[in-house]
Each structure stands twice: as structure tokens, then as C-alpha cells.
Design an enzyme around this catalytic site. Structure first.
Site, PDB file in Angstrom:
ATOM      1  N   LEU A  92     -12.710   2.985  -1.410  1.00 28.18           N
ATOM      2  CA  LEU A  92     -12.496   4.084  -2.366  1.00 28.18           C
ATOM      3  C   LEU A  92     -11.008   4.265  -2.645  1.00 28.18           C
ATOM      4  O   LEU A  92     -10.623   4.746  -3.696  1.00 28.18           O
ATOM      5  CB  LEU A  92     -13.044   5.407  -1.808  1.00 28.18           C
ATOM      6  CG  LEU A  92     -14.442   5.839  -2.204  1.00 28.18           C
ATOM      7  CD1 LEU A  92     -14.774   7.172  -1.561  1.00 28.18           C
ATOM      8  CD2 LEU A  92     -14.584   5.947  -3.716  1.00 28.18           C
ATOM      9  N   GLY A  93     -10.168   3.920  -1.671  1.00 26.28           N
ATOM     10  CA  GLY A  93      -8.723   4.037  -1.866  1.00 26.28           C
ATOM     11  C   GLY A  93      -8.229   5.473  -1.762  1.00 26.28           C
ATOM     12  O   GLY A  93      -8.998   6.400  -1.484  1.00 26.28           O
TER      13      GLY A  93
ATOM     14  N   ASP B 178      -8.458  19.022 -15.265  1.00 29.31           N
ATOM     15  CA  ASP B 178      -8.206  17.660 -14.794  1.00 29.31           C
ATOM     16  C   ASP B 178      -7.810  16.826 -16.009  1.00 29.31           C
ATOM     17  O   ASP B 178      -7.646  17.365 -17.114  1.00 29.31           O
ATOM     18  CB  ASP B 178      -9.414  17.093 -14.050  1.00 29.31           C
ATOM     19  CG  ASP B 178     -10.562  16.733 -14.985  1.00 29.31           C
ATOM     20  OD1 ASP B 178     -10.516  17.124 -16.180  1.00 29.31           O
ATOM     21  OD2 ASP B 178     -11.501  16.070 -14.538  1.00 29.31           O
TER      22      ASP B 178
ATOM     23  N   CYS C 111     -14.979  12.653 -25.679  1.00 31.55           N
ATOM     24  CA  CYS C 111     -13.565  12.845 -26.010  1.00 31.55           C
ATOM     25  C   CYS C 111     -12.725  11.863 -25.173  1.00 31.55           C
ATOM     26  O   CYS C 111     -11.900  12.247 -24.357  1.00 31.55           O
ATOM     27  CB  CYS C 111     -13.152  14.295 -25.747  1.00 31.55           C
ATOM     28  SG  CYS C 111     -11.631  14.747 -26.588  1.00 31.55           S
TER      29      CYS C 111
ATOM     30  N   CYS D  64     -16.069  11.847 -32.220  1.00 32.80           N
ATOM     31  CA  CYS D  64     -15.990  13.207 -32.769  1.00 32.80           C
ATOM     32  C   CYS D  64     -17.245  13.586 -33.550  1.00 32.80           C
ATOM     33  O   CYS D  64     -17.627  14.761 -33.576  1.00 32.80           O
ATOM     34  CB  CYS D  64     -14.757  13.340 -33.664  1.00 32.80           C
ATOM     35  SG  CYS D  64     -13.221  13.040 -32.768  1.00 32.80           S
TER      36      CYS D  64
ATOM     37  N   CYS E 206     -11.937  21.849 -33.607  1.00 31.98           N
ATOM     38  CA  CYS E 206     -10.973  20.898 -33.065  1.00 31.98           C
ATOM     39  C   CYS E 206      -9.949  20.499 -34.118  1.00 31.98           C
ATOM     40  O   CYS E 206     -10.279  19.837 -35.111  1.00 31.98           O
ATOM     41  CB  CYS E 206     -11.710  19.674 -32.546  1.00 31.98           C
ATOM     42  SG  CYS E 206     -10.595  18.430 -31.868  1.00 31.98           S
TER      43      CYS E 206
ATOM     44  N   GLU F 176     -16.195  16.248  -5.456  1.00 31.15           N
ATOM     45  CA  GLU F 176     -14.986  16.512  -6.249  1.00 31.15           C
ATOM     46  C   GLU F 176     -13.774  15.777  -5.681  1.00 31.15           C
ATOM     47  O   GLU F 176     -12.920  15.320  -6.426  1.00 31.15           O
ATOM     48  CB  GLU F 176     -14.721  18.020  -6.332  1.00 31.15           C
ATOM     49  CG  GLU F 176     -15.726  18.777  -7.180  1.00 31.15           C
ATOM     50  CD  GLU F 176     -15.775  18.286  -8.623  1.00 31.15           C
ATOM     51  OE1 GLU F 176     -14.785  17.722  -9.101  1.00 31.15           O
ATOM     52  OE2 GLU F 176     -16.836  18.438  -9.261  1.00 31.15           O
TER      53      GLU F 176
ATOM     54  N   CYS G  83     -19.598  15.341 -31.367  1.00 28.86           N
ATOM     55  CA  CYS G  83     -19.022  16.380 -30.515  1.00 28.86           C
ATOM     56  C   CYS G  83     -19.536  17.778 -30.878  1.00 28.86           C
ATOM     57  O   CYS G  83     -19.494  18.164 -32.052  1.00 28.86           O
ATOM     58  CB  CYS G  83     -17.501  16.340 -30.642  1.00 28.86           C
ATOM     59  SG  CYS G  83     -16.704  17.604 -29.648  1.00 28.86           S
TER      60      CYS G  83
ATOM     61  N   TYR H  88      -7.416  22.391  -8.891  1.00 31.27           N
ATOM     62  CA  TYR H  88      -8.567  21.753  -9.523  1.00 31.27           C
ATOM     63  C   TYR H  88      -9.814  21.865  -8.631  1.00 31.27           C
ATOM     64  O   TYR H  88     -10.867  22.317  -9.064  1.00 31.27           O
ATOM     65  CB  TYR H  88      -8.290  20.270  -9.848  1.00 31.27           C
ATOM     66  CG  TYR H  88      -9.575  19.567 -10.155  1.00 31.27           C
ATOM     67  CD1 TYR H  88     -10.162  19.703 -11.409  1.00 31.27           C
ATOM     68  CD2 TYR H  88     -10.282  18.873  -9.173  1.00 31.27           C
ATOM     69  CE1 TYR H  88     -11.390  19.149 -11.689  1.00 31.27           C
ATOM     70  CE2 TYR H  88     -11.517  18.315  -9.430  1.00 31.27           C
ATOM     71  CZ  TYR H  88     -12.063  18.455 -10.693  1.00 31.27           C
ATOM     72  OH  TYR H  88     -13.286  17.926 -10.950  1.00 31.27           O
TER      73      TYR H  88
HETATM   74  S1  SF4 Z   1     -13.907  16.654 -31.965  1.00 31.25           S
HETATM   75 FE1  SF4 Z   1     -12.064  17.071 -30.741  1.00 31.25          FE
HETATM   76  S2  SF4 Z   1     -12.876  17.650 -28.735  1.00 31.25           S
HETATM   77 FE2  SF4 Z   1     -14.536  16.652 -29.832  1.00 31.25          FE
HETATM   78  S3  SF4 Z   1     -14.449  14.483 -29.259  1.00 31.25           S
HETATM   79 FE3  SF4 Z   1     -13.237  14.719 -31.128  1.00 31.25          FE
HETATM   80  S4  SF4 Z   1     -11.157  15.075 -30.433  1.00 31.25           S
HETATM   81 FE4  SF4 Z   1     -12.496  15.445 -28.700  1.00 31.25          FE
END
Ligand code: SF4
Length: 352
Positions: free
Chosen positions: A79-80, A137, A191, A198, A207, A36, A201, A119
Site C-alpha cells: 500500500l505504501g 481532499d 469531475c 460535465c 458550475c 479513509e 453532472c 480531512y
Molecule cells: S459541471 Fe463543473 S462540477 Fe460538474 S463535472 Fe463539470 S466541471 Fe465538474
């Protein structure tokens, strides 16, 4: 879409075919913590070889805590963002001193370790220990601002509070570690900042930005920072015994790392301040940091360097440059002069 349904779809999608990254095959909190930290500013593909080598050399917090800092900085070269490495080192020492070498699973104890922000705490506690801890993040912020078409500045305190509340509500269910990884994976693979996928998704039905067809507008872009420009002249002194390197001060930018001896200015004569004499044509290196921009005029030089703000000077054989803990600009300069033995600087991007 109900929170429970959103959660279930994300987990199902993640379980069905996430990227096979080595830190996803372990439950070891130390290995996950290291991953992480490395992933915070660097792409996953670039992190894999560093993470593998790191854990071979430092398989436990105690192994790192007992090693010289230079060993760690040498492994980290390329890696910086070296502050991450130094914090991890201090964090490992705290684990040994305060927790008997065992990574603590209590939020308060873990979040108190050096370099562990909200985070990292959320990631390690949820992924390694299965605790319902939220995380946020850049990838997750992009996903959340699109779900709800949040047009406010994501860095503003009020927006941050909204986003953390959103993350907390989602993580408060079964398999919070998988859920958090699914969120980050969604942001990294579907995303994306440009042209999000989308249609593929799993949570498109919930969304708002996908429904409005304006996902790319979120999150709101912050104004670009103006980076101050700094100009230095550096000397490359190399002979059969190796390259002369100078150790930077123990605090500030690139603290404690080694570089070609350099002073502010752009004329080769400025190297006289370090006891060096420049010869021939120079070669220009540029390097962009998060908050500043360097131009480095490099010259082949003679003499034995001394002085400046440096804490030490040493001549390093070419075959030992790999482990020397060099700065990024020093690596670039050595490659510009085709000095063999200098490790390749690997590409570092932001986020995963
Ligand atoms: S539907 Fe919404 S959450 Fe899914 S990839 Fe598209 S913008 Fe991102």
C-alpha cells in the site's frame, strides 16, 4: 444555484447509483476510519482487498493496539506511505488508553488522535456519526475550484480558507456524510482532472467552469517538485534457509521496514562495508518516492550482513516473505531476481 439545491442534487445523484464500495455498507467508525486512511494515497479499487484483510485481522481498535507493529506492516506491504500505518497504530492505542476502546464521536477528541488531520476528522465524523463536519481532499478541491473558477493556488492559506468555508457551508445540512461522499464521488468519477463529464453532472447548472468551457484549467497546477536522486548498492544473499534482510532505523523514510542490505554508492565493492561480497552482473531497480528518487544497483552476494545504520538482520524463508514487512524497493528487487514468495506490489495511485 442555491446551496440547498446544490446539496439536494448531489445527494440525489449519489443515492441513485454510487460505486458499491464495502466501507459504504458499514456504519462502524473504526472500519470507516481505516478506509479513509487507506484511501488517502491509494485508489479505491486497490484498497478493497487490503481493507477487507485488515478488518478481518483487526476488527476493533483494541485488536490492532494489542498486535505487534510488524503484523500491521506486513498487512500494509504494497500500500505504501507507511507513516499512515504507524499513525493508525498509535491512534488505535490512544483509543484504547483514553477512550476505553471506543472511537470517540466528539470532534476535539477524535481530531486529537494520531494521524487524524482535518480531512479524516471530517470524513469519519460526518460519515460514521452523521455530524455536519466539512472535508476537503484533492477531489473536492477540484470540484470547488471549478464551480467558482478559483484561479489562485489551492494550497495558499487564503484559498484554503475559502475552500474550507465552502465545504463547511455545504456540510451544514441534512445527511452531511452522504453529501461529503457525493462530493468526493463526483470528483472521482465525473469531475476528473482530464475531460470531465460535465454533461452528466448533477450540478452543472451551478458550475462556472462548465459554463465557460475551461474546467480543465482548474485547480491551478503546482510547480513539480524536483526529487533528489539517491543511489545505493544492495546485496541479495539467498540460500536454502531464505533471504537475508536488514531492518531500517526506527525513524525516517520507511522506518522499521525490512529490505535487502544496502549502502550508498553504485560500485558492487561498496557492499564490503556490510560484510558482503558481490558476484556477477547487477540488476538496476528504480523507485520514486514523493520526495526522492532511488536507484538501487542490486547484486547476488555472499556473506552474512552486518553493520550500516540497520537495527537488525534476519534470514527469512521464502514462504514467509509475504508477512515480512518489506519496503517497496525490496519487493521490486526480489521480483527483478525472480525470488519466489515475495508478495506482488499492488499499484498505488494518488487519491481515489
Ligand atoms: S459541471 Fe463543473 S462540477 Fe460538474 S463535472 Fe463539470 S466541471 Fe465538474
Amino acid at each position: 444555484m442555491e446551496e440547498s439545491e446544490r446539496r439536494a442534487r448531489l445527494v440525489e445523484w449519489f443515492d441513485a447509483g454510487h460505486r458499491d464500495l464495502p466501507w459504504r455498507r458499514t456504519g462502524d467508525p473504526w472500519a470507516i476510519w481505516v478506509s479513509e486512511i487507506m484511501l488517502q494515497q491509494t485508489r479505491a479499487a486497490s484498497v478493497v482487498p487490503y481493507w477487507t484483510r485488515f478488518l478481518e485481522r483487526f476488527p476493533t481498535p483494541a485488536a490492532l493496539a494489542e498486535a505487534p507493529l510488524d503484523d500491521l506492516l506486513g498487512l500494509w506491504a504494497g500500500l505504501g506511505y507507511y507513516a499512515r500505518a504507524r499513525n493508525l497504530y498509535r491512534g488505535a492505542q490512544q483509543v484504547v488508553a483514553l477512550h476505553g476502546g471506543v472511537v470517540p464521536r466528539e470532534r476535539e477528541a477524535f481530531a486529537a488522535l494520531a494521524g487524524v488531520g482535518p480531512y479524516t476528522a471530517g470524513a469519519v465524523l460526518s460519515i460514521a456519526f452523521g455530524q455536519p463536519e466539512p472535508l476537503l481532499d484533492g477531489n473536492v478541491i477540484r470540484v470547488f475550484t471549478r464551480w467558482d473558477r478559483i484561479a489562485a493556488d489551492p494550497k495558499a492559506p487564503a484559498t484554503q480558507a475559502t475552500l474550507w468555508a465552502r465545504a463547511r457551508a455545504l456540510a451544514d445540512g441534512p445527511v452531511p456524510g452522504t453529501l461529503n461522499q457525493a462530493l468526493m464521488e463526483l470528483g472521482a468519477t465525473l469531475c476528473t482532472p482530464r475531460a470531465p463529464s460535465c454533461l452528466l453532472c448533477p450540478v452543472r447548472a451551478g458550475c462556472a467552469a462548465a459554463a465557460a468551457g475551461d474546467a480543465e484549467l482548474y485547480p491551478r497546477k503546482a510547480a513539480k517538485a524536483v526529487r533528489p536522486r539517491e543511489v545505493y548498492v544492495a546485496g541479495l544473499v539467498v540460500d536454502d534457509a531464505g533471504v537475508w534482510l536488514a531492518r531500517r532505523p526506527d525513524t525516517g523514510l520507511l522506518a522499521g521496514l525490512w529490505e535487502l542490505p544496502a549502502v550508498a554508492g553504485d560500485a558492487p565493492g561498496a557492499l564490503a562495508a556490510l560484510g558482503l561480497h558481490a558476484e556477477g552482473e547487477g540488476r538496476e531497480i528504480t523507485h520514486v518516492f514523493t520526495h526522492r528518487h532511488w536507484t538501487l544497483h542490486t547484486y547476488a552476494a555472499t556473506g552474512r550482513p552486518s553493520g550500516g545504520d540497520y537495527t537488525d538482520f534476519r534470514q527469512v524463508p521464502l514462504k514467509a516473505l509475504d508477512d515480512a514487512g518489506l519496503t517497496g524497493p525490496a519487493l521490486k528487487a526480489l521480483h527483478a531476481w525472480a525470488v519466489t514468495g515475495a508478495p506482488r506490489r499492488r499499484g498505488a495511485g494518488r487519491h481515489r
